[in-house]
Write a protein that holds these residues in place. Sequence first.
Motif, PDB file in Angstrom:
ATOM      1  N   ALA A  45       8.724   2.659   3.135  1.00 35.47           N
ATOM      2  CA  ALA A  45       8.454   1.103   2.888  1.00 35.47           C
ATOM      3  C   ALA A  45      10.106   0.030   2.725  1.00 35.47           C
ATOM      4  N   ASP A  46      11.032   0.327   2.304  1.00 34.87           N
ATOM      5  CA  ASP A  46      12.033  -0.335   2.157  1.00 34.87           C
ATOM      6  C   ASP A  46      12.750  -1.080   3.597  1.00 34.87           C
ATOM      7  N   GLY A  47      12.616   0.382   4.275  1.00 35.28           N
ATOM      8  CA  GLY A  47      12.945  -0.129   6.020  1.00 35.28           C
ATOM      9  C   GLY A  47      12.130  -0.670   6.977  1.00 35.28           C
ATOM     10  N   HIS A  48      11.263  -0.775   6.251  1.00 35.37           N
ATOM     11  CA  HIS A  48      10.154  -1.645   7.326  1.00 35.37           C
ATOM     12  C   HIS A  48      10.280  -3.691   6.107  1.00 35.37           C
ATOM     13  N   VAL A  49      10.725  -3.058   5.211  1.00 38.33           N
ATOM     14  CA  VAL A  49      10.707  -4.690   4.494  1.00 38.33           C
ATOM     15  C   VAL A  49      12.154  -4.904   5.121  1.00 38.33           C
ATOM     16  N   ASP A  50      13.375  -4.077   4.964  1.00 38.28           N
ATOM     17  CA  ASP A  50      14.722  -4.517   5.917  1.00 38.28           C
ATOM     18  C   ASP A  50      14.709  -4.537   6.944  1.00 38.28           C
ATOM     19  N   ASN A  51      13.502  -4.015   7.673  1.00 32.62           N
ATOM     20  CA  ASN A  51      13.858  -4.560   9.472  1.00 32.62           C
ATOM     21  C   ASN A  51      12.400  -5.900   9.889  1.00 32.62           C
ATOM     22  N   ASP A  52      12.025  -6.044   8.643  1.00 31.29           N
ATOM     23  CA  ASP A  52      11.477  -7.284   8.767  1.00 31.29           C
ATOM     24  C   ASP A  52      12.234  -8.848   8.182  1.00 31.29           C
ATOM     25  N   GLU A  53      13.007  -8.273   7.414  1.00 29.87           N
ATOM     26  CA  GLU A  53      14.156  -9.665   6.983  1.00 29.87           C
ATOM     27  C   GLU A  53      14.743  -8.998   7.953  1.00 29.87           C
ATOM     28  N   LEU A  54      15.434  -8.568   8.692  1.00 30.93           N
ATOM     29  CA  LEU A  54      16.086  -8.786   9.851  1.00 30.93           C
ATOM     30  C   LEU A  54      15.815  -9.195  11.059  1.00 30.93           C
ATOM     31  N   ILE A  55      14.811  -8.639  11.960  1.00 30.03           N
ATOM     32  CA  ILE A  55      14.028  -9.738  12.391  1.00 30.03           C
ATOM     33  C   ILE A  55      13.552 -10.965  12.501  1.00 30.03           C
ATOM     34  N   VAL A  68       1.555   8.835  -5.871  1.00 28.33           N
ATOM     35  CA  VAL A  68       0.575  10.114  -5.948  1.00 28.33           C
ATOM     36  C   VAL A  68       1.147  11.463  -5.806  1.00 28.33           C
ATOM     37  N   PHE A  69       2.034  11.187  -4.618  1.00 30.78           N
ATOM     38  CA  PHE A  69       2.360  12.499  -4.162  1.00 30.78           C
ATOM     39  C   PHE A  69       3.779  13.313  -4.611  1.00 30.78           C
ATOM     40  N   LEU A  70       3.995  12.308  -5.103  1.00 30.52           N
ATOM     41  CA  LEU A  70       4.935  12.949  -6.465  1.00 30.52           C
ATOM     42  C   LEU A  70       4.363  13.583  -7.605  1.00 30.52           C
ATOM     43  N   THR A  71       3.993  12.520  -7.919  1.00 33.48           N
ATOM     44  CA  THR A  71       3.250  13.357  -8.924  1.00 33.48           C
ATOM     45  C   THR A  71       1.899  14.629  -9.292  1.00 33.48           C
ATOM     46  N   SER A 128       8.868  15.614  -0.782  1.00 30.56           N
ATOM     47  CA  SER A 128       9.640  14.700   0.334  1.00 30.56           C
ATOM     48  C   SER A 128       8.430  13.663   1.064  1.00 30.56           C
ATOM     49  N   ILE A 129       7.621  13.899   0.963  1.00 30.89           N
ATOM     50  CA  ILE A 129       6.296  12.372   1.491  1.00 30.89           C
ATOM     51  C   ILE A 129       6.152  11.477   0.735  1.00 30.89           C
ATOM     52  N   HIS A 130       6.600  11.851  -0.585  1.00 24.67           N
ATOM     53  CA  HIS A 130       7.322  10.866  -1.263  1.00 24.67           C
ATOM     54  C   HIS A 130       8.206   9.637  -1.575  1.00 24.67           C
ATOM     55  N   GLU A 131       9.171  10.553  -0.955  1.00 25.72           N
ATOM     56  CA  GLU A 131      10.344   9.839  -0.519  1.00 25.72           C
ATOM     57  C   GLU A 131      10.496   9.228   0.299  1.00 25.72           C
ATOM     58  N   ALA A 132       9.631  10.292   1.947  1.00 30.57           N
ATOM     59  CA  ALA A 132      10.027   9.369   2.848  1.00 30.57           C
ATOM     60  C   ALA A 132       8.878   7.771   3.236  1.00 30.57           C
ATOM     61  N   MET A 133       7.837   7.808   2.172  1.00 29.46           N
ATOM     62  CA  MET A 133       7.248   7.159   2.295  1.00 29.46           C
ATOM     63  C   MET A 133       7.796   5.948   1.416  1.00 29.46           C
ATOM     64  N   ALA A 134       8.458   6.494   0.526  1.00 31.98           N
ATOM     65  CA  ALA A 134       9.397   5.075  -0.050  1.00 31.98           C
ATOM     66  C   ALA A 134      10.610   4.228   0.465  1.00 31.98           C
ATOM     67  N   ASP A 135      11.309   5.301   1.424  1.00 31.63           N
ATOM     68  CA  ASP A 135      12.023   4.703   2.036  1.00 31.63           C
ATOM     69  C   ASP A 135      11.436   4.213   3.410  1.00 31.63           C
ATOM     70  N   ASP A 154       0.552  -1.331   0.256  1.00 31.67           N
ATOM     71  CA  ASP A 154      -0.666  -0.403  -0.514  1.00 31.67           C
ATOM     72  C   ASP A 154       0.660   1.355   0.001  1.00 31.67           C
ATOM     73  N   ILE A 155       1.601   1.143   0.848  1.00 36.66           N
ATOM     74  CA  ILE A 155       2.295   2.390   0.769  1.00 36.66           C
ATOM     75  C   ILE A 155       3.517   2.626   0.218  1.00 36.66           C
ATOM     76  N   LYS A 156       4.083   1.955  -0.891  1.00 31.72           N
ATOM     77  CA  LYS A 156       4.543   1.831  -2.703  1.00 31.72           C
ATOM     78  C   LYS A 156       4.016   2.199  -3.972  1.00 31.72           C
ATOM     79  N   LEU A 157       2.709   1.224  -3.117  1.00 41.53           N
ATOM     80  CA  LEU A 157       1.622   2.181  -4.274  1.00 41.53           C
ATOM     81  C   LEU A 157       1.017   3.530  -4.293  1.00 41.53           C
TER      82      LEU A 157
END
Length: 122
Positions: free
Chosen positions: A92-102, A24-27, A83-90, A17-20
């Motif tokens: 989402a990526d951070g959440h995936v990395d954190n899930d993999e770490l855990i 929109v914020f960038l556009t 900046s909202i677009h960039e923060a949301m993308a970061d 959802d975040i990546k989707l």
Amino acid sequence: MGDGKDSGKVLDISTADIKLTAPVFLTQGQNLSKALTTLVTALDGLGKPWGDDEQGKAFGDAYSPQQKAIEKAAGTLVLGLVSIHEAMADMADGHVDNDELIAGMFTKVLSKDGEGHDRGDK
């Protein structure tokens, strides 16, 4: 995400959802930037069409500072949306990395003797 049902989870983040949503914020930031450029160009091209009479001068004195303030505020909105677009993308990526770490912390690793051990055990 956000379906209104209480799943009992404290934090349920859908990276899909975040990546989707992030683009929109960038556009919309790009659309607002184009609109702002069009507005500024058009207004600057008009010069001071309100005239030099007393009412025209009074209008110009009140309008000109507000025009610059509006342009500045719209520019800030453009930067905010991007900046909202960039923060949301970061995020989402951070959440995936954190899930993999855990997940890696709780993965059983086979030792040389064939027994499963947690990675954290020594």
